[in-house]
Scaffold this active site. Structure first.
Site, PDB file in Angstrom:
ATOM      1  N   LYS A  70       3.328  -0.731  -5.650  1.00  0.00           N
ATOM      2  CA  LYS A  70       2.281  -0.194  -6.407  1.00  0.00           C
ATOM      3  C   LYS A  70       2.694   1.200  -6.826  1.00  0.00           C
ATOM      4  CE  LYS A  70      -0.897   1.337  -4.632  1.00  0.00           C
ATOM      5  NZ  LYS A  70      -2.402   2.039  -4.281  1.00  0.00           N
ATOM      6  N   THR A  71       2.709   2.046  -5.910  1.00  0.00           N
ATOM      7  CA  THR A  71       3.273   3.538  -6.191  1.00  0.00           C
ATOM      8  C   THR A  71       4.260   3.890  -6.871  1.00  0.00           C
ATOM      9  OG1 THR A  71       1.858   4.004  -4.112  1.00  0.00           O
ATOM     10  CG2 THR A  71       2.964   5.756  -5.093  1.00  0.00           C
ATOM     11  N   ASP A 258      -5.097   4.605 -10.654  1.00  0.00           N
ATOM     12  CA  ASP A 258      -4.488   4.105  -9.364  1.00  0.00           C
ATOM     13  C   ASP A 258      -5.750   3.633  -8.837  1.00  0.00           C
ATOM     14  OD1 ASP A 258      -2.965   3.573  -7.509  1.00  0.00           O
ATOM     15  OD2 ASP A 258      -2.909   5.386  -6.529  1.00  0.00           O
ATOM     16  N   GLU A 259      -5.453   2.537  -7.804  1.00  0.00           N
ATOM     17  CA  GLU A 259      -6.757   2.020  -7.183  1.00  0.00           C
ATOM     18  C   GLU A 259      -7.807   1.619  -7.841  1.00  0.00           C
ATOM     19  OE1 GLU A 259      -6.054   1.402  -4.229  1.00  0.00           O
ATOM     20  OE2 GLU A 259      -4.953   3.026  -3.147  1.00  0.00           O
ATOM     21  N   GLN A 289      -8.293  -5.236  -1.832  1.00  0.00           N
ATOM     22  CA  GLN A 289      -8.410  -3.844  -1.037  1.00  0.00           C
ATOM     23  C   GLN A 289      -9.683  -2.966  -1.538  1.00  0.00           C
ATOM     24  OE1 GLN A 289      -4.631  -1.865   0.067  1.00  0.00           O
ATOM     25  NE2 GLN A 289      -3.319  -3.530  -1.142  1.00  0.00           N
ATOM     26  N   ARG A 635      -1.241  -2.926   6.852  1.00  0.00           N
ATOM     27  CA  ARG A 635      -0.513  -1.610   7.009  1.00  0.00           C
ATOM     28  C   ARG A 635       0.580  -1.591   8.068  1.00  0.00           C
ATOM     29  NH1 ARG A 635      -1.795   0.307   2.795  1.00  0.00           N
ATOM     30  NH2 ARG A 635      -2.485  -1.988   2.762  1.00  0.00           N
TER      31      ARG A 635
END
Length: 800
Positions: A70-71, A258-259, A289, A635
């Site tokens: 994603k980043t 983002d997010e 998330q 994670r």
DNA sequence: CATTCGAGCTTTTTT
DNA sequence: AGCTCGAATG
């Protein structure tokens, strides 16, 4: 971001010699360059990622599962916009949720396109960017551009004052709950006038909205904004001022978020308003998330994207590059228990790897011991400590690990612990600086009024405070007036006068002295440093250290104002460098990070899922907890360990706990059930542990403990019912007594023109009856019958 | 006005 | 259990 260096230059286009003429996007040259390999950063993207990077025009929603890059998509997209010349750095708006994410994005963009990214003035958190906009047009929402940003602590102190002024019982209606309520309203974009009547009624017998309004009024008087205001006022600004809105709509040729799943209503409205300009908005998120519902995040924002932005391109990223097959399978099965998902299926080409291990332990101490040993073993295998993390549900769980690691001599770091600027000494020092920079900052003044102790107590403060409120002026201004009268005892008056003189002197040095030096001087001359030097307690040395650190960090800023802004918005517990360390943090703090090995302790009913979440939000709460578990699991890259303890100390007393229902939701084929690795010296432990494992094992097949759980739930209901009854009774008792009123307390007495004439008989609560001898503004000289001639403030006098 | 002692409350997560 | 806040006391 409040990057100080960008404060002044963002309106100015970069030096034109640096600009190449804009190539026509998608034109022949563009495509030719792509062929030639100018866009090397596109290499290595998978087809979906590449689509997400290249779909630049129009609204785009990228549904990016955990670990799907994603980043990388976001940063490459920015690089692509810049490299193709579609926009320049200052024409891109990129919003993140946390400072950490903003920092990381800035670094990664810089790595892709070079120092141009340094000049990305509009890359930052929602709060930082709204603040930036707000400061420029502050006067349009009734603030001055130097407004102070209040943190939670200030906010609560201010609310206490508001509650006091309204004569509301703080025991019954704590300032803290009002602050939550107000935050919630602000998160939803509601100002006092728009609070639904039903909700306004819920606080303090229907005075909720009223108190909210008073609080907002006080904020304006203090020239201050709380966290919620940064967004709400910024939204109001854009909404009420079409020309300003146009300015920013035009400026932001491309917007990236983002997010997106974590945005709340104000953020959503704010974004939508800005995006209505050029429609080039790209939101990246993962509904699985979404873990900030308690803070007003609205998953619906992401679920509704297509409706909000018709014609939106939707791209799914489902190829996971992070975790092994077993870990991914575990996460997938767990999250499948949630309803209302957009639905993504993560897959990986990676090997299945090790099975995640579930370990039952006797209590939290054994949990810490067991994890400690596991880590030491990993260490012996050559695993770097930086690649190991312990992710807990609630921060109180951290302590046990810290203690254990200290005895083991295992280096660790706590992320998101008590923040630097939340420490008392830092807040005190900041209060001094705020008083200097912002004379209207009553909260700051109040804080250091008698710190260090200088003999100015509550009585004096109360006197000052009452007078200031009557006159509707800031405390310090009132203090300046009052030291000229005889309201105060001579000793206090003298002390206060010299304090004010100090402030004036410091204030006069703002321009002349570097802020670091100035701060040092203030702390020295105010006696604040002295206070800690004289302190013989253990922490004193550390506090002095912190103060030094504060002064040192100030020097990196161009001026006092930008430093103060940085500290309230950006400054987090700086990660002390030095050697690799195990990371300990909450699950919330772990979002966006990854580690080779992840330990997830405390998987017990009541703790995880957290009871409060279940009580307050029911099924939605449970689903959010489950997403949190999902975040935790995903994670891990290679090794994952889950733990549950049979006994845990909560609020000081030991409680027997039940394994988390989430454990039962994991796929048996992907998970290995283990006994604690820790050998223990106490014979009793092994036995209990065994019994414990037994009950766990059975829970896969029989719903045995679910019965126990239902039992627990009904107990919960019972107890909360009792609480409710108690409150009801309390309410009735209070209602009978009737609300107390303080007459005229909040009514502004006009300070214009004196209501007393020379020779009038007056009464003063301290000096008694007297005759007015002379009037000077709001200062009145009175010949008191008993106390003689005194100069007092008019507002202290009543007609006699 | 400062210090001391006790009651009560808390503990989810964060910009 | 530990801490913060408020009341009582010096």
């Amino acid at each position: 971001m409040t990057d100080p260096s960008s404060r002044h230059d963002h309106d100015v286009p970069l030096d034109s010699s640096m600009e190449s003429p804009m190539p026509k996007p998608g034109g022949i040259a563009d495509r030719a360059r792509a062929r030639r390999g100018d866009f090397a950063y596109l290499d290595g993207l998978n087809p979906e990622q590449r689509r997400a990077v290249e779909a630049l025009e129009g609204p785009v929603l990228v549904l990016a599962g955990a670990g799907t890059g994603k980043t990388r998509v976001l940063t490459t997209r920015i690089a692509h916009i810049l490299a193709t010349g579609r926009a320049r750095a200052h024409e891109i708006l990129a919003v993140t949720f946390t400072n950490k994410a903003a920092r990381e994005m800035k670094e990664r963009v810089a790595a892709l396109v070079g120092p141009v990214a340094e000049g990305m003035p509009w890359l930052g958190t929602f709060h930082a960017i709204s603040t930036k906009i707000l400061r420029r047009h502050a006067e349009l929402v009734g603030l001055q551009s130097t407004f102070t940003i209040l943190d939670t602590d200030d906010q609560i102190r201010l609310l206490k004052q508001v509650l006091q002024a309204a004569n509301i019982d703080e025991k019954r209606w704590p300032a803290r709950s009002l602050s939550y309520q107000i935050d919630a309203w602000k998160n939803r974009g509601l100002d006092p006038a728009h609070v639904p009547p039903g909700e306004a009624a819920a606080f303090a017998n229907g005075r909720g909205a009223d108190l909210y309004a008073h609080y907002q009024e006080r904020l304006k008087t203090l020239n201050a904004a709380d966290f919620g205001d940064l967004l709400l006022e910024s939204l109001r600004l854009l909404r009420d001022n079409p020309d300003v809105l146009r300015l920013y709509q035009d400026r932001f040729r491309y917007m990236l978020v983002d997010e997106y799943q974590d945005t709340n209503s104000v953020q959503y409205l704010w974004l939508r308003l800005l995006a209505q300009g050029r429609h080039n908005v790209c939101c990246v998120g993962d509904d699985d998330q979404s873990i900030y519902g308690w803070r007003g995040a609205d998953v619906d924002n992401i679920l509704r994207f297509e409706t909000d932005f018709p014609g939106a391109t939707i791209i799914r990223l489902e190829r996971n590059y992070r975790s092994t097959g077993h870990i991914l399978g575990t996460a997938a099965r767990l999250i499948a228990h949630n309803d209302g998902r957009l639905g993504k299926t993560l897959f990986t080409d990676d090997a299945p790897g090790l099975k995640p291990a579930v370990t039952g332990v006797w209590d939290s101490e054994e949990e810490a011991r067991s994890i400690g040993e596991e880590i030491e073993q990993l260490q012996r295998q050559g695993e770097g400590l930086d690649e190991i993390a312990i992710l807990v549900r609630a921060s109180f769980q951290m302590r046990e690990f810290e203690e254990r690691f200290i005895t083991l001599g295992l280096p660790y770091r706590v992320i998101g612990g008590p923040r630097f600027y939340e420490r008392a000494e830092i807040r005190d020092a900041l209060a001094y600086l705020r008083c200097v920079a912002q004379p209207a900052d009553d909260l700051a003044f109040e804080r250091i009024f008698n710190v260090p102790k200088r003999g100015l107590g509550d009585a004096t403060l109360q006197l000052l405070y009452d007078a200031a409120r009557r006159e509707r002026i800031p405390l310090m201004q009132m203090a300046a007036i009052m030291v000229e009268t005889e309201e105060l005892k001579p000793k206090q008056r003298q002390t206060l006068r010299s304090l004010l003189e100090d402030f004036n002197r410091w204030r006069s040095l703002i321009e002349a002295k570097p802020q670091g030096e100035l701060a040092e001087m203030i702390l020295e001359e105010s006696g604040y440093t002295d206070m800690w030097q004289k302190d013989r307690t253990a922490e004193a040395a550390g506090r002095l250290e912190n103060l030094k650190e504060l002064v040192r960090s100030m020097e990196e800023f161009p001026d006092l104002g930008s430093f103060l802004e940085h500290i309230s918005l950006v400054m987090d517990a700086e990660n002390q460098a030095g050697g690799p360390r195990v990371s300990i943090m909450t699950l919330h703090a772990a979002k966006g990070l990854e580690f080779e090995t992840v330990f997830l302790p405390g998987w017990e009913e009541g703790l995880f899922p957290h009871q409060r979440s279940l009580d307050e939000s029911g099924r939605a709460g449970l689903e959010e907890e489950r997403r949190l578990a999902y975040v935790g699991i995903t994670r891990a890259k290679r090794r994952l360990h889950l733990y549950f303890a049979t006994n845990r100390r909560i609020h000081g007393l030991w409680q027997t706990t039940i394994p988390s229902r989430f454990l039962d939701e994991l796929p048996a084929e992907n998970v290995e059930v283990r006994e604690a690795a820790s050998g223990t010296a106490y014979g009793g432990y092994a036995q209990s542990r065994f019994a414990n494992m037994d009950s766990y094992g059975s829970s896969y097949s029989t719903p045995g403990w679910q019965r126990a759980q239902r039992h627990q739930e009904s107990k919960q209901r019972g107890s909360s019912g009792q609480t409710g009854g108690g409150q009801e009774a309390f309410k009735q008792k209070n209602a009978r007594r009737g609300p107390l009123q303080i007459e005229g307390e909040l009514v502004a007495k006009s300070s214009a023109g004196s209501s007393f004439a020379q020779g009038a008989r007056v009464f003063h609560s301290k000096f008694g009856p007297g005759t007015v001898a002379a009037i000077d503004g709001n200062k009145v000289t009175v010949d008191f019958d008993k106390a003689g001639r005194k100069m007092v403030l008019e507002s202290f006098l009543q007609a006699g």
